[in-house]
Motif scaffolding. Structure first.
Motif: not given
Length: 123
Positions: A28-31, A82-87, A89-92, A97-101
């Protein structure tokens, strides 16, 4: 002593063959949108060993095909974070997170609500 060496060699050989060069997994990846989809898939594909990555906007499921000899799910999760999306297992980090549009701020309830009408377009 020869038996110990033989057993050790067999165990290492078995472990090597146990790794799958076409492992399938999902996470699961948040977006929230198509731009998120592109960013998530691109980050996963750019991870050495990942052969296929398809993220679904509606379900937040990232389906992967990867070479277990070259990478693992934790490494892929770190690349996605590293590109701003939480999984799971690992949270951005906040900086990642602030680097995303601005339209991709999936932690913001208003942004998520704005994207609710887009369901069905991310398969």
């Amino acid at each position: 002593m020869k038996q110990i060496i033989l057993i050790f060699t067999l165990l290492i050989g078995t472990a090597t063959f146990a790794q799958n060069k076409n492992a399938k997994a999902s996470m699961e990846v948040d977006g929230v949108c198509g731009m998120c989809k592109e960013r998530i898939e691109k980050a996963a594909i750019r991870t050495k060993g990942v052969k296929s990555a398809v993220w679904n906007v509606d379900t937040h499921e990232l389906k992967l095909i990867f070479d277990e000899r070259k990478t693992d799910l934790k490494t892929i999760s770190a690349k996605i974070a590293s590109v701003g999306h939480d999984t799971k297992e690992i949270k951005a980090t906040e900086a990642q997170y602030q680097s995303v549009h601005p339209c991709c701020k999936y932690r913001d309830e208003e942004v998520v609500k704005d994207h609710e009408g887009e369901k069905g377009g991310g398969k």
